[in-house]
Motif scaffolding. Structure first.
Motif, PDB file in Angstrom:
ATOM      1  N   GLU A   4      38.809  35.455  45.939  1.00  0.00           N
ATOM      2  CA  GLU A   4      37.876  35.071  44.899  1.00  0.00           C
ATOM      3  C   GLU A   4      38.288  35.539  43.510  1.00  0.00           C
ATOM      4  O   GLU A   4      38.129  34.814  42.548  1.00  0.00           O
ATOM      5  CB  GLU A   4      36.491  35.656  45.233  1.00  0.00           C
ATOM      6  CG  GLU A   4      36.025  35.287  46.634  1.00  0.00           C
ATOM      7  CD  GLU A   4      35.226  34.016  46.637  1.00  0.00           C
ATOM      8  OE1 GLU A   4      34.726  33.657  45.580  1.00  0.00           O
ATOM      9  OE2 GLU A   4      35.128  33.406  47.698  1.00  0.00           O
ATOM     10  N   PRO A   5      38.770  36.788  43.363  1.00  0.00           N
ATOM     11  CA  PRO A   5      38.968  37.312  42.007  1.00  0.00           C
ATOM     12  C   PRO A   5      39.998  36.513  41.215  1.00  0.00           C
ATOM     13  O   PRO A   5      40.900  35.910  41.780  1.00  0.00           O
ATOM     14  CB  PRO A   5      39.475  38.741  42.231  1.00  0.00           C
ATOM     15  CG  PRO A   5      39.512  38.966  43.686  1.00  0.00           C
ATOM     16  CD  PRO A   5      39.223  37.690  44.384  1.00  0.00           C
ATOM     17  N   GLU A   6      39.813  36.557  39.937  1.00  0.00           N
ATOM     18  CA  GLU A   6      40.742  35.876  39.037  1.00  0.00           C
ATOM     19  C   GLU A   6      42.060  36.647  38.970  1.00  0.00           C
ATOM     20  O   GLU A   6      42.094  37.864  38.958  1.00  0.00           O
ATOM     21  CB  GLU A   6      40.116  35.803  37.642  1.00  0.00           C
ATOM     22  CG  GLU A   6      40.980  35.107  36.621  1.00  0.00           C
ATOM     23  CD  GLU A   6      40.317  35.086  35.262  1.00  0.00           C
ATOM     24  OE1 GLU A   6      40.031  33.984  34.756  1.00  0.00           O
ATOM     25  OE2 GLU A   6      40.075  36.176  34.704  1.00  0.00           O
ATOM     26  N   TRP A   7      43.138  35.905  38.912  1.00  0.00           N
ATOM     27  CA  TRP A   7      44.468  36.508  38.786  1.00  0.00           C
ATOM     28  C   TRP A   7      44.915  36.465  37.322  1.00  0.00           C
ATOM     29  O   TRP A   7      44.694  35.466  36.623  1.00  0.00           O
ATOM     30  CB  TRP A   7      45.477  35.756  39.644  1.00  0.00           C
ATOM     31  CG  TRP A   7      45.398  36.143  41.093  1.00  0.00           C
ATOM     32  CD1 TRP A   7      44.523  35.680  42.020  1.00  0.00           C
ATOM     33  CD2 TRP A   7      46.231  37.088  41.752  1.00  0.00           C
ATOM     34  NE1 TRP A   7      44.745  36.281  43.230  1.00  0.00           N
ATOM     35  CE2 TRP A   7      45.793  37.144  43.096  1.00  0.00           C
ATOM     36  CE3 TRP A   7      47.289  37.893  41.348  1.00  0.00           C
ATOM     37  CZ2 TRP A   7      46.390  37.983  44.032  1.00  0.00           C
ATOM     38  CZ3 TRP A   7      47.894  38.720  42.280  1.00  0.00           C
ATOM     39  CH2 TRP A   7      47.436  38.768  43.603  1.00  0.00           C
ATOM     40  N   VAL A   8      45.534  37.554  36.886  1.00  0.00           N
ATOM     41  CA  VAL A   8      46.081  37.609  35.536  1.00  0.00           C
ATOM     42  C   VAL A   8      47.532  38.052  35.613  1.00  0.00           C
ATOM     43  O   VAL A   8      47.960  38.706  36.572  1.00  0.00           O
ATOM     44  CB  VAL A   8      45.293  38.589  34.628  1.00  0.00           C
ATOM     45  CG1 VAL A   8      43.865  38.112  34.443  1.00  0.00           C
ATOM     46  CG2 VAL A   8      45.336  40.002  35.187  1.00  0.00           C
ATOM     47  N   GLU A   9      48.276  37.674  34.606  1.00  0.00           N
ATOM     48  CA  GLU A   9      49.676  38.078  34.493  1.00  0.00           C
ATOM     49  C   GLU A   9      49.815  38.969  33.262  1.00  0.00           C
ATOM     50  O   GLU A   9      49.427  38.585  32.160  1.00  0.00           O
ATOM     51  CB  GLU A   9      50.576  36.859  34.347  1.00  0.00           C
ATOM     52  CG  GLU A   9      52.044  37.191  34.115  1.00  0.00           C
ATOM     53  CD  GLU A   9      52.868  35.960  33.813  1.00  0.00           C
ATOM     54  OE1 GLU A   9      53.344  35.322  34.771  1.00  0.00           O
ATOM     55  OE2 GLU A   9      53.011  35.616  32.615  1.00  0.00           O
ATOM     56  N   VAL A  10      50.369  40.171  33.460  1.00  0.00           N
ATOM     57  CA  VAL A  10      50.641  41.100  32.370  1.00  0.00           C
ATOM     58  C   VAL A  10      52.153  41.217  32.231  1.00  0.00           C
ATOM     59  O   VAL A  10      52.852  41.493  33.214  1.00  0.00           O
ATOM     60  CB  VAL A  10      50.023  42.479  32.643  1.00  0.00           C
ATOM     61  CG1 VAL A  10      50.396  43.456  31.527  1.00  0.00           C
ATOM     62  CG2 VAL A  10      48.501  42.377  32.761  1.00  0.00           C
TER      63      VAL A  10
END
Length: 641
Positions: free
Chosen positions: A39-45
């Motif tokens: 479910e959680p949103e994925w982010v790219e750092v």
């Protein structure tokens, strides 16, 4: 040491230069990490040298990126002339918890009683991944595992021929690194190893120094603990006692063994009497006050120089699917990559990953189909163009193929200017076509700058020099190839090339011949031959005998056409796999000098299939092995393909 004795770590106020050099063994490259489909949103750092993909939030992603940047920065400052960045920037997949990690590392959760790791490192010549959970209760243990593998990655970049005990000893020594804000501690005592050393019978020092990867002490579960513990103990002793006073001897030993010196001879030369060394190390391990190094991390623990963006569901699936390709879970990878394509058919990443997975499975046709799709969507993955070029050269002999392959290789190195194999392949292709030779020489030399000490670099430079009519310079490269060879295959290739160059030099010197007069086959390198040739009907393994148009005489046997792969020689014995459209053939010749060879071009007397067949399109005749239709004894090789 009594079990109840306290184990303390005593800080050494400043880290001397030699000890800092040791830090180099750990901090050069970061792997990639993966997370679950949830479910959680994925982010790219993105930091200057790492990519973190996470479903634990931007702040957690920034913390992980800054953490790995600190480790890299310490190494770069300590040993500025070493390589700290692999050709493939590491990717870290940082997930929220154990449940998320289990979806990426299913094999550790499938069996009851299997240990569940908090972090996992995947290193490959193409990709480096780290998968970790950010909620791990024991962060020190989690990062110890990752740092240990991180050291091995750095060792491969800077010290490719380390003795096994030194390789594992350095990995364990630096695996204990601790980061607290901007402070870094190196060389903390490892309680688990001290407990093993107290309870187990130690290996003799000579056994420790000569253990290889085939040794039971490295492979059998009940023996590996003492090997790792003693490797750490000896390394820790040499790098920390007397404020690192023995460290120069350690690195002198590494240099000698890397140049081919016997491990025991080098140890006696650098460390003195080995029995005395063993006694001193035993006393070191019984102490309760262990030295360590403490320094300031050059990279501040802050979000500066970090950027972040949200990943679409398809993008996050593609990243995790690619991780699964390299983590050895192809079925799960296929499912996840297909889901990514269903969500976003215009995203090139999942097609690229499917193509590279097919490459790993030796499925040429499927690989080319997926790689073509990725390239058609303007993939920014340089491996798409590298493998499309290599597979196309081996699969087709149309006159346009070399030009298309050259365009792909050019795009490959434009997308990743640090990829040595791309430069080497382009140099080999141009040399085999006798085109752009000065540029090819620059390409081959640049490959050696990026990935120094590789036998194939020297062979490629030598091949180009021969094309340029410079046999003496080629002979020097051949000698370097022989000296650098670390495997039997590389050693044989280098020795054969050196012999070829020597014969050519003699012909030039004694007979007044010119290098340009040498038949082309003498100068071929490891690239598949891109020369256009006549097509023949392709026979499947087990097909009826047929006549070979290029043969000087008709030979009894089955005809098959395909690409030679995994070419190996042991003396005159030749073995290789012929990849055909109908399957693979395992072919053998007891003496390759007794085979019949056919070609539309002159064949040099010194033609050696061991170094000149790999990746080449050929036709063969063979006698099928009794009871097996996918194996046989060679009688003829037709090179006109």
């Amino acid at each position: 040491m009594a079990p109840s004795a306290a184990i303390r770590a005593s800080s050494v106020d400043s880290m001397n230069r030699t000890a800092l050099i040791l830090l180099a063994a750990l901090l050069g490259a970061c792997p990639r990490a993966a997370a679950p489909a949830g479910e959680p949103e994925w982010v790219e750092v993105r930091s200057p040298h790492f990519v973190v993909d996470t479903n634990a939030g931007i702040n957690q992603g920034r913390d992980v990126a800054a953490h790995f940047e600190q480790v890299r920065a310490v190494f770069q400052a300590a040993f500025p002339k070493s390589r700290v960045d692999p050709a493939i920037p590491p990717t870290i997949l940082a997930v929220r918890n154990e449940q998320d990690l289990s979806q990426l590392l299913l094999r550790f959760w499938r069996s009851r009683g299997e240990e569940h790791p908090a972090g996992f490192f995947v290193t490959d010549k193409e990709k480096n991944y780290v998968a970790l959970r950010v909620d791990a209760a024991n962060a020190e243990q989690q990062y110890h595992v990752l740092y240990h593998e991180y050291v091995h990655l750095l060792e491969s970049l800077n010290f490719p021929s380390l003795p096994l005990w030194a390789s594992e000893g350095l990995a364990e020594f630096y695996g204990s690194i601790r980061i607290d804000g901007d402070d870094v501690g190196i060389g903390y005592p490892l309680r688990s190893h001290l407990q093993v050393l107290e309870a187990a019978k130690k290996l003799p020092i000579t056994v420790l120094l000569t253990a290889s990867e085939s040794s039971p002490y490295y492979n059998e579960a009940d023996l590996t603990s003492i090997f790792y513990a003693q490797s750490w103990e000896l390394t820790d002793y040499l790098l920390t006692t007397n404020h690192g006073g023995s460290a120069p001897s350690f690195w002198k030993y590494v240099a000698l063994v890397s140049k081919g010196a016997d491990s025991l001879d080098a140890a006696r030369q650098c460390f003195g009497d080995l029995n005395r060394l063993a006694s001193d190390v035993n006393a070191f391990g019984r102490q309760t006050d262990f030295p360590y190094y403490r320094i300031k991390a050059p990279f501040p623990h802050s979000p500066r120089n970090l950027t972040a963006r949200r990943l679409s569901p398809a993008e996050s699936l593609a990243v995790r699917g690619d991780f699964l390709v390299y983590a050895g879970q192809p079925a799960e990878a296929q499912t996840m990559l297909n889901q990514a394509i269903a969500l976003d058919p215009a995203l090139p990443a999942p097609y690229a990953s499917l193509g590279l997975m097919a490459v790993r499975a030796n499925d040429r046709a499927t690989a080319l189909r997926w790689l073509d799709r990725a390239a058609g969507l303007d993939s920014r993955n340089y491996l798409v163009y590298y493998y499309r070029a290599m597979l196309s050269l081996g699969a087709s002999d149309g006159p346009q193929v070399p030009d298309e392959a050259r365009a792909d290789l050019t795009k490959c190195i434009r997308l990743n200017p640090s990829f040595a194999e791309g430069y080497r392949a382009l140099a080999q292709l141009d040399a085999s076509r006798n085109q752009h030779l000065e540029d090819a020489l620059d390409l081959a030399r640049h490959a050696d700058e990026l990935d120094p000490g590789q036998t194939q670099n020297y062979l490629t430079i030598g091949m180009v020099l021969m094309r340029l009519g410079r046999p003496e310079a080629a002979a020097q490269e051949a000698q370097r190839a022989v000296s650098s060879a670390r495997t039997p295959e590389d050693r044989q290739s280098a020795q054969q090339f050196l012999a070829q160059v020597g014969r050519i030099e003699s012909a030039v010197r004694e007979e007044g011949a010119t290098v340009n007069a040498v038949p082309e086959t003498t100068l071929r390198g490891p690239m598949p031959s891109p020369q256009p040739a006549r097509r023949q009907p392709e026979a499947a393994p087990g097909a009826a005998p047929a006549q070979s148009p290029g043969s000087s005489q008709a030979a009894a046997g089955t005809l098959a056409t395909g690409t030679a792969q995994d070419v190996k020689c042991a003396g005159p014995e030749l073995r290789f796999r012929l990849a055909t459209t109908a399957g693979n053939l395992d072919l053998h010749a007891a003496d390759y000098t007794q085979l019949r060879y056919a070609s539309t071009e002159p064949i040099a007397d010194e033609f050696i299939p061991c170094t000149m067949l790999e990746g080449r399109r050929i036709a063969v005749r063979y006698r099928p092995a009794s009871g097996r239709n996918n194996a046989g004894e060679l009688t003829e090789i037709d090179l006109q393909r």
